[in-house]
Design a protein around this motif. Structure first.
Motif, mmCIF file in Angstrom:
data_model
loop_
_atom_site.group_PDB
_atom_site.id
_atom_site.type_symbol
_atom_site.label_atom_id
_atom_site.label_comp_id
_atom_site.label_asym_id
_atom_site.label_seq_id
_atom_site.Cartn_x
_atom_site.Cartn_y
_atom_site.Cartn_z
ATOM 1 N N GLN A 195 0.825 -1.203 0.000
ATOM 2 C CA GLN A 195 0.000 0.000 0.000
ATOM 3 C C GLN A 195 0.863 1.258 0.000
ATOM 4 O O GLN A 195 0.579 2.214 -0.729
ATOM 5 C CB GLN A 195 -0.910 -0.005 1.224
ATOM 6 N N MET A 196 1.931 1.256 0.807
ATOM 7 C CA MET A 196 2.827 2.412 0.841
ATOM 8 C C MET A 196 3.509 2.589 -0.515
ATOM 9 O O MET A 196 3.652 3.708 -1.015
ATOM 10 C CB MET A 196 3.870 2.225 1.940
ATOM 11 N N GLU A 197 3.908 1.473 -1.103
ATOM 12 C CA GLU A 197 4.559 1.535 -2.423
ATOM 13 C C GLU A 197 3.615 2.132 -3.454
ATOM 14 O O GLU A 197 3.999 2.997 -4.253
ATOM 15 C CB GLU A 197 4.984 0.132 -2.840
ATOM 16 N N LEU A 198 2.343 1.704 -3.439
ATOM 17 C CA LEU A 198 1.373 2.225 -4.398
ATOM 18 C C LEU A 198 1.087 3.700 -4.141
ATOM 19 O O LEU A 198 0.897 4.482 -5.084
ATOM 20 C CB LEU A 198 0.074 1.413 -4.322
ATOM 21 N N GLY A 199 1.056 4.083 -2.875
ATOM 22 C CA GLY A 199 0.859 5.494 -2.565
ATOM 23 C C GLY A 199 1.985 6.361 -3.089
ATOM 24 O O GLY A 199 1.747 7.436 -3.668
ATOM 25 N N MET A 200 3.219 5.897 -2.909
ATOM 26 C CA MET A 200 4.364 6.647 -3.407
ATOM 27 C C MET A 200 4.347 6.702 -4.934
ATOM 28 O O MET A 200 4.659 7.738 -5.535
ATOM 29 C CB MET A 200 5.655 6.011 -2.912
ATOM 30 N N GLN A 201 3.974 5.586 -5.564
ATOM 31 C CA GLN A 201 3.922 5.566 -7.027
ATOM 32 C C GLN A 201 2.826 6.492 -7.546
ATOM 33 O O GLN A 201 2.990 7.126 -8.600
ATOM 34 C CB GLN A 201 3.709 4.138 -7.518
ATOM 35 N N ALA A 202 1.714 6.575 -6.835
ATOM 36 C CA ALA A 202 0.647 7.492 -7.248
ATOM 37 C C ALA A 202 1.124 8.940 -7.170
ATOM 38 O O ALA A 202 0.884 9.740 -8.095
ATOM 39 C CB ALA A 202 -0.590 7.281 -6.375
ATOM 40 N N LEU A 203 1.804 9.301 -6.075
ATOM 41 C CA LEU A 203 2.323 10.663 -5.934
ATOM 42 C C LEU A 203 3.377 10.956 -6.997
ATOM 43 O O LEU A 203 3.385 12.032 -7.605
ATOM 44 C CB LEU A 203 2.907 10.859 -4.531
ATOM 45 N N THR A 204 4.265 9.985 -7.244
ATOM 46 C CA THR A 204 5.305 10.177 -8.251
ATOM 47 C C THR A 204 4.697 10.341 -9.636
ATOM 48 O O THR A 204 5.102 11.207 -10.416
ATOM 49 C CB THR A 204 6.278 8.985 -8.243
ATOM 50 N N GLY A 205 3.691 9.505 -9.945
ATOM 51 C CA GLY A 205 3.047 9.604 -11.246
ATOM 52 C C GLY A 205 2.318 10.913 -11.434
ATOM 53 O O GLY A 205 2.366 11.522 -12.520
#
Length: 593
Positions: free
Chosen positions: A75-85
Motif C-alpha cells: 500500500q505504501m509503495e502504491l501510494g508513493m507511485q501514485a504521488l510520483t506519477g
C-alpha cells in the motif's frame, strides 16, 4: 503407460464417470430436479452478465483486496507511485503547454490508440499521458500482491484493464483530435454515418442476426474444386481434385477446429492453403464439421474423435488404398488429432505417416489469456447456459475472444466505425471470422473439464475406449507450428509438444497471430519464421533459448512445411481413382447458419 492400473483409483473413477454425473455438475447428492433449478437460475443470470460468472469475479476480487489489505508495504509503495506519477504528469503538462517534451510513458507496442501525430499536440498529449500513467499504476496495483493466486491476479488485472479501456480519451469525440478533425472536415457527416452503423449493430445484437459478409463459401471463398466423398451426422469429408499430372503417394487429411468453419484454410484462391498444397501434388482431404444445434447436445468429445478423425482416416484408407496417411490439425482440431494419434499408436494402428499441429495445444497449463475465462466456477456457469439451450452460442464465444483483444476488436473498431467514418474491411478473413459455429453442450463441457481444468492429455490420463492415451506412444514425425502473437494458443504452450513426445519434432515459429499467422501465403508482406528439428533423443532446449539461437527466415512458412510434408508423402505417381461423390465442394455443412 497403457495400463489403466497405472492411474490412481480416484482418477479412474472420475474418468469413468457417466455423462449423467457430468450433467448434474459434480454434486451427485442433489436431485436432478434441484440441479435443474440451479442450472436454470445460472442460465438466466448469465444472459445479464455476458456469461461471465459473478462468483468467479467476486472470488478474484476478494482474494486480491484481502491480500492487499494485509500488505501495508504494498500500500505504501502504491501510494508513493501514485504521488510520483501525479508529479510526473503535472511536470509534463506544464512543459507540454510550452512545446515539445519527452513523454514519461510510452504505450505498449501493440497499443496504437495514440500513435497519430495529432496526439502529440497539447492538450491531447496531456490527456493521453494521464491515461497511460493511470493505466500503469493500476497494473502495479493489481499485480505483485503477495499471496494472491496467479489466476486471480490475471483476472483482476484483466478486469481493471477492461474498465480503464472504456474510459480512454481515444473513445470520445471531445478528447480525440482525430475524430474532431474528421468531424470538421465532413461537417459532421461522419457522426451521422456512425449513428446509423451503431443502430444497425444494436439491432443485430438484439435480434441475434449475423452480420452481412462479403465473401461466401462456395462463391468467393472455399472454391478449390473438390467432391464430398463421405458424410455422417457430424462431418462431411471433402476430397480436392488433383491439379498436377502426378501426386504424392501419401494423401493428407486436414482436421480444422470445429469452433469455426473449415475454410479458414481455403479462403480466396490467393490465400488458400488447400490450393497451395494441391498445386504441389498433394492429395488433400478436409473435414467439414456440422454446425450443431439443440438436438446435438449429447455429442461427446469421443464422438468428435470417432465420427470425425477416425471416420475420415477409414474413408481415405478405403478409397485410396494408401497404407499410410499424413494428417494435419489446426487449433482444437490439432488437439483432437493428437488424441487420435496417441490412441492409434497405443492400439498398434500404423496408418499415420506423420502429423502436423498448427497452433494446437496438447498441454493446457499455460493456455494464454483464454484461461481468464476458465476455472471451475466459470465452467460451471457456462455449463448452465449450454444446458438450457443445448449448445454454446456463437455470440458467447465471440464475446470472450473480443474481450481478449478489446483494443483491436471493440474500442478501436468503434472508433473507426462510429467516429472516424471508416467502415469495416470486407475481405475473406474478416468474413470467415464472422462465420462462427456452435458447440454441443456435452462436448464443450468435456473439453473444458478434461483438457483445460485437469490437463488429462498431457498427464496421460485422457481416456479413449476405456484406456488412457499417452503422447509418448507417438513415434511418427511431428511438425508443430506456433505463431508469435497468438492469444488463443501461445507459442510457448504449443512448443510443449517437444518435451511431451518421444519422437522427432520439427518446430516452426512464425510471425502473426492465431489466424493471420497461419494464413500466410508466399508474397505476404512482413512475414518471417524460425524452424529447427529436435531429435527424439536430443536434450531439451527451453523455448527462449530456441528462439534466440535459430535463424530468422524472411517470407512465408508454407514452403518450409510443404518441403517437410513432401519428404513424408512418398514418391509421385498417378492420382488415385475418383471416389463416389456425394456432391461438389464445399458441401452442405459449411453452409449451415
Amino acid at each position: 503407460m497403457n495400463d489403466p492400473t497405472d492411474i490412481p483409483p480416484s482418477e479412474q473413477l472420475r474418468e469413468a464417470s457417466t455423462w449423467q454425473a457430468w450433467s448434474r455438475h459434480s454434486y451427485p447428492e442433489a436431485s436432478v430436479e434441484h440441479a435443474q433449478v440451479d442450472l436454470a437460475l445460472n442460465a438466466w443470470l448469465g444472459r445479464m452478465t455476458g456469461y461471465v460468472s459473478p462468483a468467479a469475479l467476486a472470488a478474484a476480487w476478494q482474494d486480491w483486496a484481502t491480500h492487499l489489505l494485509l500488505s501495508p508495504a504494498k500500500q505504501m509503495e502504491l501510494g508513493m507511485q501514485a504521488l510520483t506519477g501525479f508529479e510526473q504528469w503535472l511536470r509534463y503538462s506544464g512543459a507540454a503547454m510550452l512545446g515539445s517534451v519527452a513523454e514519461p510513458v510510452r504505450p505498449l507496442a501493440q497499443d496504437k490508440r495514440f500513435s497519430d501525430p495529432l496526439w502529440h499536440a497539447w492538450p491531447y498529449n496531456q490527456l493521453s499521458q494521464g491515461f497511460l500513467l493511470t493505466q500503469k499504476w493500476w497494473h502495479r496495483a493489481t499485480s505483485g500482491v503477495r499471496g494472491v493466486s496467479p489466476h486471480h491476479t490475471d483476472v483482476v488485472t484483466f478486469v481493471a484493464r477492461q474498465l480503464l479501456d472504456g474510459f480512454a480519451p481515444s473513445n470520445f469525440i471531445a478528447t480525440n483530435p482525430m475524430a474532431q478533425q474528421v468531424t470538421l472536415a465532413s461537417g459532421g457527416e461522419n457522426l451521422l454515418h456512425g449513428a446509423v452503423r451503431a443502430a444497425g449493430d444494436l439491432r443485430r445484437a438484439v435480434m441475434g442476426d449475423a452480420p452481412a459478409v462479403a465473401c461466401r463459401p462456395g462463391r468467393e471463398v472455399a472454391i478449390t474444386p473438390g467432391k464430398v466423398v463421405m458424410a455422417n451426422h457430424l462431418v462431411e469429408l471433402i476430397r480436392y481434385d488433383p491439379q498436377t499430372p502426378q501426386v504424392h503417394a501419401v494423401p493428407l487429411l486436414i482436421v480444422p477446429a470445429w469452433i469455426m468453419k473449415y475454410y479458414i484454410l481455403d479462403l480466396s484462391p490467393q490465400n488458400s492453403l488447400v490450393r497451395y498444397l494441391v498445386e504441389r501434388g498433394h492429395t488433400v482431404y478436409m473435414v467439414s464439421w456440422k454446425n450443431p444445434d439443440a438436438e446435438d447436445r449429447e455429442l461427446s468429445l469421443e464422438d468428435y474423435r470417432r465420427l470425425g478423425v477416425m471416420a475420415a482416416i477409414d474413408t481415405i484408407s478405403a478409397q485410396t488404398g494408401a497404407p499410410r496417411i499424413n494428417a494435419c490439425g489446426y487449433c482444437l482440431g490439432g488437439t483432437l488429432l493428437a488424441v487420435a494419434a496417441a490412441a492409434m499408436a497405443r492400439d498398434g494402428d500404423e496408418r499415420l505417416a506423420g502429423i502436423t499441429l498448427l497452433a494446437a495445444q496438447v498441454d493446457f497449463t499455460e493456455p494464454g489469456e483464454l484461461s481468464l475465462f476458465i476455472d471451475d466456477s466459470q465452467v460451471a456457469f457456462l455449463e448452465a447456459a449450454m444446458w438450457q439451450q443445448g449448445y454454446l452460442d456463437t455470440r458467447q464465444m465471440a464475446g470472450a475472444f473480443q474481450l481478449l483483444r478489446s483494443n483491436d476488436l471493440i474500442w478501436s473498431r468503434r472508433l473507426r466505425h462510429y467516429l472516424l467514418d471508416i467502415p469495416d474491411k470486407d475481405n475473406d478473413l474478416a468474413s470467415w471470422n464472422a462465420d462462427a459455429t456452435r458447440m454441443p453442450y456435452r462436448m464443450h463441457s468435456e473439453y473444458l473439464r478434461k483438457l483445460f481444468l485437469r490437463n488429462s492429455l498431457a498427464s496421460a490420463r485422457y481416456i479413449v475406449e476405456g484406456h488412457p492415451v499417452a503422447l509418448t506412444d507417438i513415434h511418427i514425425p511431428i511438425f508443430a507450428v506456433g505463431t508469435m502473437t497468438d492469444h488463443v494458443a501461445p507459442w510457448r504452450s504449443v512448443y510443449k509438444i517437444i518435451p511431451l513426445s518421444d519422437t522427432e519434432v520439427t518446430f516452426l515459429l512464425t510471425s502473426g497471430g492465431h489466424n493471420a499467422g497461419v494464413v500466410s501465403p508466399p508474397g505476404t508482406h512482413g512475414r518471417s519464421y524460425q524452424i529447427a528439428t529436435h531429435g527424439h533423443d536430443a536434450p531439451y532446449v527451453a523455448p527462449e533459448t530456441w528462439q534466440a539461437v535459430n535463424e530468422l527466415h524472411e517470407g512465408s512458412w508454407w514452403p518450409a512445411w510443404e518441403a517437410w510434408l513432401a519428404r513424408h508423402a512418398g514418391p509421385p505417381g498417378a492420382p488415385p481413382a475418383p471416389a463416389p461423390s456425394l456432391g461438389d465442394a464445399p458441401g452442405t455443412y459449411v453452409l449451415q447458419p
